[in-house]
Write a protein that holds these residues in place. Structure first.
Motif, short mmCIF file in Angstrom:
data_model
loop_
_atom_site.label_atom_id
_atom_site.label_comp_id
_atom_site.label_asym_id
_atom_site.label_seq_id
_atom_site.Cartn_x
_atom_site.Cartn_y
_atom_site.Cartn_z
N ALA A 296 60.93 83.70 7.55
CA ALA A 296 62.23 83.04 7.79
C ALA A 296 63.27 83.57 6.80
N CYS A 297 62.88 83.77 5.54
CA CYS A 297 63.80 84.32 4.54
C CYS A 297 64.20 85.75 4.89
N ILE A 298 63.23 86.53 5.40
CA ILE A 298 63.53 87.89 5.85
C ILE A 298 64.58 87.85 6.96
N ASN A 299 64.36 86.94 7.91
CA ASN A 299 65.28 86.79 9.03
C ASN A 299 66.68 86.45 8.52
N THR A 301 67.95 86.92 5.47
CA THR A 301 68.52 88.05 4.71
C THR A 301 69.02 89.15 5.63
N ASN A 302 68.22 89.47 6.62
CA ASN A 302 68.57 90.55 7.55
C ASN A 302 69.87 90.27 8.29
N LEU A 303 69.99 89.06 8.80
CA LEU A 303 71.19 88.73 9.57
C LEU A 303 72.42 88.64 8.68
N ILE A 382 61.86 74.17 -3.65
CA ILE A 382 61.83 74.97 -2.41
C ILE A 382 63.25 75.40 -2.04
N LEU A 383 64.20 74.44 -2.11
CA LEU A 383 65.60 74.74 -1.76
C LEU A 383 66.16 75.84 -2.65
N VAL A 388 67.62 81.54 -3.45
CA VAL A 388 67.59 82.77 -4.26
C VAL A 388 66.96 83.92 -3.48
N ILE A 389 65.79 83.64 -2.85
CA ILE A 389 65.09 84.70 -2.12
C ILE A 389 65.94 85.21 -0.95
N SER A 390 66.54 84.27 -0.21
CA SER A 390 67.30 84.66 0.98
C SER A 390 68.68 85.20 0.63
#
Length: 792
Positions: A296-299, A301-303, A382-383, A388-390
């Motif tokens: 989900a974070c990849i998604n 970040t990508n968008l 988590i939030l 940070v990750i995304s």
């Protein structure tokens, strides 16, 4: 300034509603799944955490040559307490292996989780009566029940304790004093009971080190050296065994450590004497939840990166007006935080909606809002983590545009991130493909376990619950003859254990010059015939041979193989202080399921180490099952004169099927995880392909003017994404293979990893990609070139 940035953020989100919905929606679904996983992991890893001194309590176990056990001799607790000052408390408990009814004037309830326990252990494990005062010096037994159990026994809410109840059948009930209640439920504890009888010493000053029927618990002082303590207990225990007549070179103690200390916190997930299936499920679930969050974070970040060019001029203007990169980075992180916060709120709502289904699947009472204060701290982490990750890389990309370049219309910076976007898209599909292949492999293993020959036939066997002992064949003959007269009944037997995954007793048996630790079962005539177990050599027990009731035994194939004997029939095997003549060898059958190898086993009608034949099994024709059960129920009081008040039964195939429950749960989890990761990956692909297609609309229009066909346009747009998915498959296959192989190694009986799950995963991911991209490509291909190029 904050107000201005907030307005800009909201306008940008509203302007790109579709991308915003995909970003927030995909993340919300992943967060909902991860919240459920966190709830489950927290629940499973916090068994008995309400017990004071939880980190200083250990169960004492024994490591034997062929297996480990938590059962120890009665005098061991006192021996440890008297000799080791670092041990504060030591005591013992033991479960009863049979069920019995409790009778009152108002009700009748069957107990199947009764415990006998020292007062010291009760205090140690926080299992303490509600009574204002308890006589801890009482050498007798004081019986207590949980408050929930009281409601079933007494209709009157105001019960005055102590009160008398009857144990056993109504006709011959033994009067027992019920001292009171205990405010405790065992759903979140390793120590489960519906009745507990407390005493100063439940071993009644037993000094026998040869019989191991008790579970010993100790509480150590803070800072105690556990390894050193374990070695000292081991040495002292061996000394006591040698005093009792065991030789120092006996295989059970020679050249090895026998005693081990198992922490209370490990007993649920990773007991030293037991399997770690629960632990594997927890690790697998946490891993799946983490992968779902990552995808989900990849998604996200990508968008976000794909949208970067639309914000380039905004960044350029702000930098010209004096904004620093730090300010812009913080602004974009704040925007991403807002989206993540909204996704988390939606995720909580979705998690609450899915919670009943999740609880039903795992049979647990999870709740988001009640008794779960730790969750809200975890949600904050988590939030922040997801933000940070995304967001950190997209924020750095957006804030890194050079004003002079972007204000001239040079957007080449965005192409520098193309490799990252492609890598992230491939990463999404790698995870999705692993889940698809994993789901198919788990499904195959489960089908194999359900269809594979178990070595016996539980499908038409009924297990009748009973409290009457039939230790001698003549004791069971009357009941057997009456049951056999019922139409549809093929065979009837009684035994100490049934093949439902439970572990029977073990003891050392010597054949010729070799001694082996073996499982032993106390059975009756027709045991093998009732269960459909096949004979390999020799014969089954028969009423035609009088010696079968006294000195005959039957071994399974594994026992014969371990002894290394070619033809054991007719030979003598010694165990339980008597000699047996081997009359037959039966084929192995998987009584304990597919995770453990079949243990060497001996079957005898007379067994001084056991003598608890209580479990009745009846083999009935499938076509006569309903009528036969009705007849058994109506005649049960006449058949079973001691325990005829209630006819209680279970189907053996359903009991055996419970051994597959954890794997069925894993299959369900993999199914939902696979569907979820595919959905999120497709969402990302849908948005990313839409963005890519829109950016190439002028190129497509020019190609169409130059004569390109619609098929050629579809092929051009799909080729790029299909290439990414094929690369993802090449990466995912070895990873999926390694993970599947590691999981399958936990089964003694398993499938070979087939090729088709990987092929299906590749085909499925490729077809999904073509469909998803083609939907977006169709809009671009059907666009009139004049409309696309009129501003050029």
């Amino acid at each position: 300034m904050f107000k201005l940035n907030l307005k800009i953020a909201l306008r940008n989100l509203w302007k790109n509603k579709a991308y915003t919905a995909i970003n927030i929606g995909g993340l919300a679904i992943a967060l909902a799944a991860f919240i459920l996983v966190i709830l489950y992991v927290t629940y499973e890893t916090s068994y008995d955490k309400d017990v004071p001194n939880y980190d200083r309590i250990y169960q004492v176990g024994r490591s034997l040559p062929d297996f480990k056990t938590e059962y120890t001799p009665a005098p061991l607790a006192k021996l440890i307490k008297d000799n080791f000052p670092e041990v504060e408390v030591a005591g013992k408990m033991t479960p009863t292996w049979f069920e019995f009814p409790i009778n009152t004037e108002k009700g009748r309830v069957y107990s199947n989780k009764a415990l006998l326990m020292d007062f010291k252990v009760a205090r140690m494990l926080n299992i303490w009566p509600d009574a204002k005062s308890v006589d801890e010096k009482d050498p007798g037994f004081q019986m207590y029940v949980p408050k929930l159990f009281i409601k079933e026994l007494f209709s009157d809410k105001k019960v005055v304790f102590p009160t008398m109840v009857g144990l056993g059948p109504k006709k011959d009930a033994q009067p027992v004093k019920l001292f009171g209640t205990i405010e405790r439920t065992d759903e979140h504890s390793n120590i489960k009971f519906d009745i507990v009888s407390l005493s100063k010493d439940i071993g009644l000053d037993n000094k026998d080190y040869g019989t191991n029927n008790f579970r010993t618990f100790i509480q150590v002082k803070d800072g105690a050296n556990i390894e050193a303590l374990q070695q000292k207990i081991d040495q002292l225990y061996k000394t006591e065994l040698i005093k009792g007549g065991m030789t120092a070179n006996d295989r059970r103690i020679a050249g090895r450590s026998v005693i081990f200390l198992d922490p209370l916190k490990n007993l649920h997930l990773r007991p030293m004497a037991g399997n770690d299936t629960n632990y594997k499920i927890v690790v697998a679930l946490f891993g799946l939840g983490t992968l779902i969050i990552i995808i989900a974070c990849i998604n996200f970040t990508n968008l976000t990166i794909a949208q970067a060019t639309k914000r380039a001029k905004e960044v350029g203007v702000k930098k010209v007006l004096g904004a620093y990169r730090f300010n812009l980075t913080f602004q974009f992180l704040a925007e991403i935080f807002m989206q993540c916060l909204l996704a988390l709120i939606l995720g909580l709502i979705l998690a609450e909606m899915m919670l009943p289904l999740f609880n039903n699947l795992f049979g647990i009472p999870l709740s988001i809002w009640h008794g779960n204060t730790a969750l809200f701290g975890q949600l904050i982490l988590i939030l922040l983590g997801v933000t940070v990750i995304s967001g950190i890389y997209p924020a750095l990309v957006l804030s890194g545009y050079k004003p002079a370049s972007v204000l001239k219309g040079n957007m080449q910076t965005s192409y520098k991130t193309l490799w990252l976007r492609n890598s992230l898209l491939a990463g999404q599909f790698v995870i999705a493909i692993i889940f698809i292949a994993g789901l198919l492999i788990v499904n195959n293993q489960l089908k194999y376990m359900q269809a594979e020959d178990k070595g016996f036939k539980p499908s038409q066997v009924v297990f009748i619950k009973n409290i009457q002992f039939y230790n001698k064949p003549k004791d069971f003959e009357s009941a057997r003859n009456k049951i056999m007269k019922i139409p549809g009944v093929n065979n009837v037997t009684v035994a100490s254990d049934i093949p439902d995954g439970s572990k029977p007793g073990t003891n050392n048996y010597k054949l010729e010059s070799k001694e082996l630790s073996m499982d032993f079962l106390d059975v009756n005539f027709d045991y093998f015939e009732t269960l459909g177990i096949k004979l390999k050599s020799g014969r089954f027990f028969s009423r035609d041979f009088i010696a079968d009731t006294a000195v005959s035994a039957i071994l399974n194939e594994t026992a014969v193989a371990r002894y290394g004997v070619t033809n054991p029939v007719g030979k003598v095997i010694r165990g339980c202080n008597m000699d047996y003549k081997i009359v037959g060898v039966v084929k192995d059958f998987k009584a304990q399921g597919f995770e453990a190898t079949v243990a060497p086993t001996i079957y005898a009608i007379k067994n001084p180490c056991n003598e608890k034949k209580i479990k009745i099994m009846v083999n009935i024709d499938q076509s006569s099952m309903t009528s036969a059960l009705a007849a058994l129920k109506s005649q049960w009081s006449d058949i079973n004169t001691l325990d005829g008040e209630d006819f209680r039964y279970e189907f053996l195939d359903e009991l055996y099927g419970k051994l597959f429950k954890k794997q069925e749960q894993l299959q369900s989890v993999f199914f939902f995880a696979a569907m979820l990761t595919i959905f999120i990956a497709v969402l990302g692909l849908f948005a990313f392909s839409a963005f890519t297609t829109n950016n190439r609309i002028k190129e497509i229009s020019i190609r169409k003017i130059l004569g390109a066909t619609d098929f050629q346009m579809f092929k051009m747009l799909n080729t790029f994404f299909i290439g990414i998915v094929l690369i993802a498959n090449l990466i995912a296959w070895p990873l999926a293979y390694v993970l599947a192989k590691k999981w399958l190694e936990t089964f003694a009986y398993r499938i070979d990893i087939p090729l088709f799950p990987f092929v299906i995963a590749a085909l499925f991911s490729t077809v999904l990609t073509v469909l998803t991209v083609s939907i977006q490509a169709r809009k671009a291909v059907k666009t009139n070139p004049a409309d696309a190029l009129k501003y050029e």
